[in-house]
Design a protein around this motif. Structure first.
Motif, short mmCIF file in Angstrom:
data_model
loop_
_atom_site.label_atom_id
_atom_site.label_comp_id
_atom_site.label_asym_id
_atom_site.label_seq_id
_atom_site.Cartn_x
_atom_site.Cartn_y
_atom_site.Cartn_z
N SER A 185 -0.82 -7.76 -4.85
CA SER A 185 0.35 -7.07 -5.38
C SER A 185 0.26 -5.56 -5.16
O SER A 185 1.25 -4.86 -5.28
CB SER A 185 0.51 -7.36 -6.87
N ARG A 186 -0.91 -5.07 -4.82
CA ARG A 186 -1.09 -3.64 -4.60
C ARG A 186 -0.80 -3.22 -3.17
O ARG A 186 -0.72 -2.04 -2.87
CB ARG A 186 -2.52 -3.21 -4.96
N ALA B 123 -7.85 -4.43 -2.11
CA ALA B 123 -6.93 -4.35 -3.24
C ALA B 123 -6.31 -5.72 -3.51
O ALA B 123 -6.28 -6.58 -2.63
CB ALA B 123 -5.84 -3.34 -2.93
#
Length: 108
Positions: free
Chosen positions: A5-6, A2
């Motif tokens: 920021s995820r 991912a």
């Protein structure tokens, strides 16, 4: 993997703490970052390096833009873009109405 920021905030905080804890156990920062990324399954050393850097900025240990300031800048840029768009619409409307006023009108 991912995008950085995820990742959950708690994982990022844990990773930064782990880097601080194992930094002295490795010959250099890159090796410490690699050890933590391997242990936590984070996408890359660069992702972790950015987390550590942002933590140092937020803690005032390093110059830069804090996370809060960054969010404020992003909101201001969005607002500025919306205002520019509204200004373009108003200019187009003013131009249209000016052309209508200059056009000769005939009465029916």
């Amino acid at each position: 993997m991912a995008r950085p920021s995820r990742y959950p905030l708690e994982l990022r905080r844990r990773a930064v703490r782990m880097v601080a804890e194992v930094r002295d156990d490795h010959p250099n920062e890159t090796a410490a970052l690699q050890a933590v990324t391997d242990k936590l399954g984070i996408g890359s050393r660069e992702t972790l390096r950015n987390w550590v850097k942002q933590h140092e900025i937020d803690a005032g240990q390093r110059p830069g833009t804090t996370t809060e300031e960054s969010a404020q800048l992003k909101a201001l840029k969005k607002e500025n873009a919306e205002l520019k768009r509204a200004n373009e619409i108003l200019k187009a409307a003013a131009s249209f109405f000016a052309a209508e006023l200059d056009r000769p009108h005939t009465r029916s």
